[in-house]
Scaffold this motif. Structure first.
Motif, PDB file in Angstrom:
ATOM      1  N   ARG A 212       0.829  -1.192   0.109  1.00 21.79           N
ATOM      2  CA  ARG A 212      -0.020   0.033  -0.139  1.00 21.79           C
ATOM      3  C   ARG A 212       1.040   1.394  -0.116  1.00 21.79           C
ATOM      4  O   ARG A 212       0.720   2.208  -0.888  1.00 21.79           O
ATOM      5  CB  ARG A 212      -0.854   0.097   1.089  1.00 21.79           C
ATOM      6  CG  ARG A 212      -2.388  -0.096   0.834  1.00 21.79           C
ATOM      7  CD  ARG A 212      -3.389   0.041   1.870  1.00 21.79           C
ATOM      8  NE  ARG A 212      -3.678  -1.392   2.522  1.00 21.79           N
ATOM      9  CZ  ARG A 212      -3.274  -2.124   3.279  1.00 21.79           C
ATOM     10  NH1 ARG A 212      -2.792  -1.790   4.306  1.00 21.79           N
ATOM     11  NH2 ARG A 212      -4.109  -3.304   3.362  1.00 21.79           N
ATOM     12  N   ASP A 213       2.028   1.193   0.552  1.00 18.41           N
ATOM     13  CA  ASP A 213       2.883   2.366   0.809  1.00 18.41           C
ATOM     14  C   ASP A 213       3.482   2.780  -0.552  1.00 18.41           C
ATOM     15  O   ASP A 213       3.758   3.698  -0.995  1.00 18.41           O
ATOM     16  CB  ASP A 213       4.058   2.103   1.963  1.00 18.41           C
ATOM     17  CG  ASP A 213       3.466   2.164   3.269  1.00 18.41           C
ATOM     18  OD1 ASP A 213       2.272   2.582   3.432  1.00 18.41           O
ATOM     19  OD2 ASP A 213       4.080   1.636   4.339  1.00 18.41           O
ATOM     20  N   MET A 214       3.814   1.637  -1.161  1.00 17.60           N
ATOM     21  CA  MET A 214       4.560   1.598  -2.486  1.00 17.60           C
ATOM     22  C   MET A 214       3.568   2.291  -3.502  1.00 17.60           C
ATOM     23  O   MET A 214       3.936   3.261  -4.210  1.00 17.60           O
ATOM     24  CB  MET A 214       4.824   0.181  -2.610  1.00 17.60           C
ATOM     25  CG  MET A 214       5.911   0.173  -3.967  1.00 17.60           C
ATOM     26  SD  MET A 214       6.532  -1.440  -4.116  1.00 17.60           S
ATOM     27  CE  MET A 214       7.842  -1.144  -5.331  1.00 17.60           C
ATOM     28  N   LYS A 215       2.261   1.779  -3.434  1.00 19.52           N
ATOM     29  CA  LYS A 215       1.509   2.046  -4.359  1.00 19.52           C
ATOM     30  C   LYS A 215       1.048   3.829  -4.238  1.00 19.52           C
ATOM     31  O   LYS A 215       1.147   4.317  -5.309  1.00 19.52           O
ATOM     32  CB  LYS A 215       0.061   1.452  -4.196  1.00 19.52           C
ATOM     33  CG  LYS A 215      -1.240   2.063  -5.020  1.00 19.52           C
ATOM     34  CD  LYS A 215      -1.056   1.754  -6.522  1.00 19.52           C
ATOM     35  CE  LYS A 215      -2.417   2.168  -7.176  1.00 19.52           C
ATOM     36  NZ  LYS A 215      -2.383   1.841  -8.516  1.00 19.52           N
ATOM     37  N   ALA A 216       1.259   4.312  -2.980  1.00 13.71           N
ATOM     38  CA  ALA A 216       1.117   5.537  -2.621  1.00 13.71           C
ATOM     39  C   ALA A 216       2.279   6.365  -3.559  1.00 13.71           C
ATOM     40  O   ALA A 216       2.141   7.513  -3.868  1.00 13.71           O
ATOM     41  CB  ALA A 216       1.130   5.943  -1.110  1.00 13.71           C
ATOM     42  N   ILE A 217       3.537   5.923  -3.398  1.00 11.71           N
ATOM     43  CA  ILE A 217       4.601   6.358  -4.117  1.00 11.71           C
ATOM     44  C   ILE A 217       4.422   6.439  -5.529  1.00 11.71           C
ATOM     45  O   ILE A 217       4.848   7.583  -6.280  1.00 11.71           O
ATOM     46  CB  ILE A 217       6.157   5.691  -3.731  1.00 11.71           C
ATOM     47  CG1 ILE A 217       6.182   5.871  -2.127  1.00 11.71           C
ATOM     48  CG2 ILE A 217       6.914   6.302  -4.480  1.00 11.71           C
ATOM     49  CD1 ILE A 217       7.168   5.094  -1.901  1.00 11.71           C
ATOM     50  N   TYR A 218       3.818   5.204  -6.021  1.00 13.63           N
ATOM     51  CA  TYR A 218       3.812   5.241  -7.532  1.00 13.63           C
ATOM     52  C   TYR A 218       2.120   4.993  -7.876  1.00 13.63           C
ATOM     53  O   TYR A 218       1.440   3.833  -8.224  1.00 13.63           O
ATOM     54  CB  TYR A 218       4.253   3.813  -7.994  1.00 13.63           C
ATOM     55  CG  TYR A 218       5.916   4.023  -7.860  1.00 13.63           C
ATOM     56  CD1 TYR A 218       6.654   4.852  -8.546  1.00 13.63           C
ATOM     57  CD2 TYR A 218       6.507   2.966  -6.768  1.00 13.63           C
ATOM     58  CE1 TYR A 218       8.092   4.899  -8.195  1.00 13.63           C
ATOM     59  CE2 TYR A 218       7.840   3.244  -6.644  1.00 13.63           C
ATOM     60  CZ  TYR A 218       8.684   3.879  -7.273  1.00 13.63           C
ATOM     61  OH  TYR A 218      10.087   4.041  -7.193  1.00 13.63           O
ATOM     62  N   PRO A 219       1.502   6.129  -7.581  1.00  9.46           N
ATOM     63  CA  PRO A 219      -0.178   5.953  -7.897  1.00  9.46           C
ATOM     64  C   PRO A 219      -0.444   5.475  -9.265  1.00  9.46           C
ATOM     65  O   PRO A 219      -1.634   4.683  -9.443  1.00  9.46           O
ATOM     66  CB  PRO A 219      -0.662   7.372  -7.502  1.00  9.46           C
ATOM     67  CG  PRO A 219       0.666   8.179  -7.696  1.00  9.46           C
ATOM     68  CD  PRO A 219       1.734   7.397  -7.556  1.00  9.46           C
ATOM     69  N   ASP A 220       0.404   5.604 -10.138  1.00  9.90           N
ATOM     70  CA  ASP A 220      -0.233   5.172 -11.697  1.00  9.90           C
ATOM     71  C   ASP A 220       0.107   3.957 -11.865  1.00  9.90           C
ATOM     72  O   ASP A 220      -0.315   3.239 -13.027  1.00  9.90           O
ATOM     73  CB  ASP A 220       0.559   6.097 -12.759  1.00  9.90           C
ATOM     74  CG  ASP A 220      -0.041   7.587 -12.559  1.00  9.90           C
ATOM     75  OD1 ASP A 220      -1.244   7.812 -11.894  1.00  9.90           O
ATOM     76  OD2 ASP A 220       0.710   8.586 -12.862  1.00  9.90           O
ATOM     77  N   ALA A 221       0.964   3.092 -10.955  1.00 10.41           N
ATOM     78  CA  ALA A 221       1.269   1.865 -11.323  1.00 10.41           C
ATOM     79  C   ALA A 221       0.141   0.630 -10.984  1.00 10.41           C
ATOM     80  O   ALA A 221      -0.591   0.973 -10.182  1.00 10.41           O
ATOM     81  CB  ALA A 221       2.469   1.276 -10.482  1.00 10.41           C
ATOM     82  N   ALA A 222       0.216  -0.305 -12.076  1.00 12.04           N
ATOM     83  CA  ALA A 222      -0.874  -1.462 -11.944  1.00 12.04           C
ATOM     84  C   ALA A 222      -0.041  -2.210 -11.029  1.00 12.04           C
ATOM     85  O   ALA A 222       1.134  -2.552 -10.696  1.00 12.04           O
ATOM     86  CB  ALA A 222      -1.200  -1.812 -13.109  1.00 12.04           C
ATOM     87  N   ILE A 223      -0.928  -3.148 -10.110  1.00 14.88           N
ATOM     88  CA  ILE A 223      -0.155  -4.073  -9.400  1.00 14.88           C
ATOM     89  C   ILE A 223      -0.710  -5.453  -9.917  1.00 14.88           C
ATOM     90  O   ILE A 223      -2.013  -5.633 -10.014  1.00 14.88           O
ATOM     91  CB  ILE A 223      -0.883  -4.072  -7.833  1.00 14.88           C
ATOM     92  CG1 ILE A 223      -0.652  -2.450  -7.381  1.00 14.88           C
ATOM     93  CG2 ILE A 223      -0.312  -4.930  -6.932  1.00 14.88           C
ATOM     94  CD1 ILE A 223      -0.907  -2.065  -5.727  1.00 14.88           C
ATOM     95  N   LEU A 224       0.257  -6.201  -9.980  1.00 14.72           N
ATOM     96  CA  LEU A 224       0.242  -7.635 -10.289  1.00 14.72           C
ATOM     97  C   LEU A 224       0.530  -8.639  -9.785  1.00 14.72           C
ATOM     98  O   LEU A 224       1.410  -8.444  -9.089  1.00 14.72           O
ATOM     99  CB  LEU A 224       0.998  -7.888 -11.901  1.00 14.72           C
ATOM    100  CG  LEU A 224       1.122  -6.810 -13.107  1.00 14.72           C
ATOM    101  CD1 LEU A 224       1.965  -7.256 -14.215  1.00 14.72           C
ATOM    102  CD2 LEU A 224      -0.323  -6.610 -13.410  1.00 14.72           C
ATOM    103  N   VAL A 225      -0.248  -9.514  -9.213  1.00 16.25           N
ATOM    104  CA  VAL A 225       0.019 -10.340  -8.229  1.00 16.25           C
ATOM    105  C   VAL A 225      -0.309 -11.893  -8.732  1.00 16.25           C
ATOM    106  O   VAL A 225      -1.331 -12.283  -9.156  1.00 16.25           O
ATOM    107  CB  VAL A 225      -0.923  -9.990  -7.045  1.00 16.25           C
ATOM    108  CG1 VAL A 225      -0.853 -10.893  -5.956  1.00 16.25           C
ATOM    109  CG2 VAL A 225      -0.796  -8.676  -6.357  1.00 16.25           C
TER     110      VAL A 225
END
Ligand code: 13P
Ligand code: SF4
Length: 352
Positions: A212-225
């Motif tokens: 979640r913290d990382m997504k806040a730094i890169y808000p435009d990134a898509a998360i692949l899991v």
């Protein structure tokens, strides 16, 4: 209803790291391997989690880099007499079961998987015996003996469709061994499933709050899991899928930045298919972190150049052998998956 498997968390014995080779040694091994593959009529079949130089070598020599389902199909359909399976033990066993007349070699027979270790056949079989009315579905990351006990084998790229199919026939399911993948499928399909409690030591380490913290730094990134990750991590994903599905998503998504929660080995192929995108490894650090694997499977890492060379020079100690009776049983559940996958492909082609 679920039962805890005997080996969970940090109790797994980790293998030694492969010897570090100099640049010249690597070049020498690569040349010798290329020559030996031709001489021995052998083909190199590598998983996306092996080290980049092994994946590159498989590609350069007419072999393949693939997910576990595609590795099984490629080995079965390829004309070479010898398959070198650069992956983990269950992949070698699957290749041998599907092609008993071929010689199947592994760089390291000791390369196992925490899901396989955490699902011993006797305990798993007892668990199944307690629920005889249920259809037993096991993940491909299991021993041949566990596959022989099962009704179906699935890999992560086709698990959802197979459970949906079984659910549509009102089948109740025993799922093993990955509890996270099982929980994800249960949520998606609402199927009636009881679970074995195994996990992957690599994916289990991804941390939701740090992500979640990382997504806040890169808000435009898509998360692949990858769905072997904990549910809290899966919930943050834009795309959940097997290795090949994640690579495909990386290519087709419009996002220029991607945060990827799976083994670091996948970055080689992912960057190749989308060279213009920025890829970030999802965090394994943060609260409760042990970082024993740091997002790279220690057993996949055993597939070094020297080990591949050794297996080609002398098969002793590298040849995969599966008991005939066990293989016969495992083939039934494996074939169900492969036939199902072939029918799905035909349907897709028919609709195209
Ligand atoms: P795939 O079936 O997606 O290749 O995954 C295999 C595996 O071991 C994942 O950790
Ligand atoms: Fe097994 Fe996890 Fe390694 Fe895949 S990454 S082989 S599931 S331990």
């Amino acid at each position: 209803m679920s039962k805890l498997s005997p080996l969970i968390g940090s109790d797994y014995p980790f293998p030694p790291k492969p010897a570090v080779l100099s640049v010249q040694e690597k070049l020498d091994y690569k040349e010798k391997i290329k020559q030996l593959l031709i001489e021995k009529d052998a083909v190199l079949v590598a998983h996306y989690y092996t080290d980049p130089e092994i994946q590159a070598l498989a590609e350069e020599t007419g072999g393949t880099v693939a997910d576990s389902l595609e590795m099984a199909r490629f080995g079965r359909d390829h004309k070479a007499n010898t398959l070198i399976i650069a992956g983990v033990r269950f992949m070698g066993e699957t290749a041998k079961i599907l092609t008993p007349n071929k010689m199947v070699l592994m760089p390291e027979l000791e390369a196992t998987c925490s899901l396989d270790i955490g699902c011993p056949v006797d305990e798993f079989s007892d668990f199944c015996d307690q629920h005889p009315e249920r259809t037993v579905v096991v993940y491909a990351n299991t021993s041949a003996a566990v596959k022989a006990r099962a009704d179906w084998v699935v890999t992560s790229s086709i698990a959802l469709e197979i459970i949906e199919h079984l659910d549509s026939e009102d089948k109740k399911i025993i799922w093993g061994p990955d509890r996270h993948l099982g929980a994800y499928i249960e949520k998606q399909t609402q199927a009636d499933m009881i679970m074995w409690q195994g996990d992957c030591i690599v994916h289990d380490e991804f941390k939701a709050s740090a992500l979640r913290d990382m997504k806040a730094i890169y808000p435009d990134a898509a998360i692949l899991v990858h769905p072997e990750s904990p549910q809290s991590v899966v919930e943050l994903a834009d795309v959940v899928g097997s290795t090949s599905q994640l690579i495909n998503a990386a290519k087709t998504l419009p996002n220029k930045q991607l945060i990827v929660a799976t083994d670091a080995g996948i970055f080689y192929k992912m960057q190749q298919v989308c060279p213009d995108k920025e890829l970030f490894a999802a965090p394994t650090g943060g609260e409760g972190a042990t970082c024993r694997s740091c997002a790279h499977c220690p057993w996949m890492a055993m597939n070094g150049l020297k080990a591949i060379y050794n297996s080609l020079i002398d098969a002793t100690g590298h040849e995969v052998d599966v008991d005939e009776e066990v293989a016969k049983g495992a083939l039934v559940s494996l074939d169900r998956m492969l036939n199902f996958a072939a029918e799905q492909q035909l349907k897709v082609k028919g609709n195209a």
